[in-house]
Scaffold this motif. Sequence first.
Motif, PDB file in Angstrom:
ATOM      1  N   VAL A 237       0.872  -1.174   0.000  1.00  0.00           N
ATOM      2  CA  VAL A 237       0.000   0.000   0.000  1.00  0.00           C
ATOM      3  C   VAL A 237       0.911   1.226   0.000  1.00  0.00           C
ATOM      4  O   VAL A 237       1.982   1.188   0.598  1.00  0.00           O
TER       5      VAL A 237
ATOM      6  N   GLN B  29       1.121   5.749   0.158  1.00  0.00           N
ATOM      7  CA  GLN B  29       0.444   6.989   0.551  1.00  0.00           C
ATOM      8  C   GLN B  29       1.295   8.167   0.100  1.00  0.00           C
ATOM      9  O   GLN B  29       2.395   8.380   0.628  1.00  0.00           O
TER      10      GLN B  29
ATOM     11  N   LEU C  26      -4.784   6.600   1.373  1.00  0.00           N
ATOM     12  CA  LEU C  26      -4.134   5.313   1.153  1.00  0.00           C
ATOM     13  C   LEU C  26      -4.490   4.775  -0.227  1.00  0.00           C
ATOM     14  O   LEU C  26      -5.637   4.893  -0.676  1.00  0.00           O
TER      15      LEU C  26
ATOM     16  N   TRP D   8      -4.101   1.158  -2.366  1.00  0.00           N
ATOM     17  CA  TRP D   8      -3.693  -0.234  -2.483  1.00  0.00           C
ATOM     18  C   TRP D   8      -2.974  -0.412  -3.799  1.00  0.00           C
ATOM     19  O   TRP D   8      -3.476   0.059  -4.843  1.00  0.00           O
TER      20      TRP D   8
ATOM     21  N   VAL E 146      -0.948  -7.252  -4.244  1.00  0.00           N
ATOM     22  CA  VAL E 146      -0.946  -8.378  -3.316  1.00  0.00           C
ATOM     23  C   VAL E 146      -0.293  -9.558  -4.021  1.00  0.00           C
ATOM     24  O   VAL E 146      -0.391  -9.693  -5.242  1.00  0.00           O
TER      25      VAL E 146
ATOM     26  N   TYR F  90       4.153   0.993   2.172  1.00  0.00           N
ATOM     27  CA  TYR F  90       3.972   0.090   3.299  1.00  0.00           C
ATOM     28  C   TYR F  90       3.768  -1.333   2.791  1.00  0.00           C
ATOM     29  O   TYR F  90       3.060  -1.548   1.805  1.00  0.00           O
TER      30      TYR F  90
ATOM     31  N   LEU G 281      -4.770  -6.808   5.308  1.00  0.00           N
ATOM     32  CA  LEU G 281      -3.877  -5.795   5.886  1.00  0.00           C
ATOM     33  C   LEU G 281      -3.944  -5.780   7.405  1.00  0.00           C
ATOM     34  O   LEU G 281      -4.119  -4.732   8.039  1.00  0.00           O
TER      35      LEU G 281
ATOM     36  N   TRP H 158       0.883  -3.825   9.669  1.00  0.00           N
ATOM     37  CA  TRP H 158       1.606  -2.973   8.727  1.00  0.00           C
ATOM     38  C   TRP H 158       3.040  -2.742   9.197  1.00  0.00           C
ATOM     39  O   TRP H 158       3.312  -2.699  10.393  1.00  0.00           O
ATOM     40  N   GLY H 159       3.924  -2.540   8.218  1.00  0.00           N
ATOM     41  CA  GLY H 159       5.255  -2.075   8.549  1.00  0.00           C
ATOM     42  C   GLY H 159       5.266  -0.572   8.764  1.00  0.00           C
ATOM     43  O   GLY H 159       4.233   0.092   8.631  1.00  0.00           O
TER      44      GLY H 159
ATOM     45  N   VAL I 214       1.492   5.025  11.281  1.00  0.00           N
ATOM     46  CA  VAL I 214       1.121   3.926  10.402  1.00  0.00           C
ATOM     47  C   VAL I 214      -0.368   3.607  10.569  1.00  0.00           C
ATOM     48  O   VAL I 214      -0.878   3.618  11.694  1.00  0.00           O
TER      49      VAL I 214
ATOM     50  N   PHE J 263      -9.432   1.512  -1.502  1.00  0.00           N
ATOM     51  CA  PHE J 263      -9.723   2.239  -0.273  1.00  0.00           C
ATOM     52  C   PHE J 263     -10.756   3.330  -0.556  1.00  0.00           C
ATOM     53  O   PHE J 263     -10.822   3.875  -1.669  1.00  0.00           O
TER      54      PHE J 263
END
Lengths: 115, 107
Positions: free
Chosen positions: A37, A39, A45, A47, A50, A95, A102, A105-106, B43, B98
Amino acid sequence: EVRLLESGGGLVQPGGSLRLSCTASGFTFSISAMSWVRQSPGKGLEWISVISYSGANSYYADSVKGRFTVSRDNSKNTVYVQMNSLRGEDTAIYYCARDMELSSWGQGTLVTVSS
Amino acid sequence: DIQMTQSPSAMSASVGDRVIITCRASQGISNSLAWFQQKPGKVPKRLIYSSSNLQSGVPSRFSGSGSGTEFTLTISSLQPEDFATYYCLQHTSYPFTFGPGTKVDIK
């Protein structure tokens, strides 16, 4: 505890390439799908991709299809995204996240595309 | 592609208020919807999965409902730490999408 650590971000010129990595721990990576994902600064956000648990299947947002490729190495608990033909609009925090929903998350890695 | 909309896009609320955020899908997505909270510079964090299931560790004042094309996230009594932006995500059809987000700030 689930941990996801992204790396590989940085400054790249338009038209350039970059490979991001995400190393996972705290869960059985080899049976989990993994997602990416992004930003953009001040934006929502988005996507972008996957990859299935085995790596056999991957899916992409239209905005990156044909330019980005996701892969994984289950022996290293790591998922990658190879980003080619980068554009200014690809500037974002990227991310990785566990599974399709999801769940974790990192911390993200910043990619800046600029000359 | 499935388009997700959220309403309102922004709202001001007070501590203790009941807050309801709506997410709508351009076509039916069953219950394949999750809600995320993101605080500035932080996050995103998943709050709700499969439309109505509370993520472990998330306070019970958060709840989700809906199926098909209309979904809601409810905060029963807004707390200071809940001021944030909230996003929905559909994960039934690729590409996943989203919503644009709902910013909840202090009145």
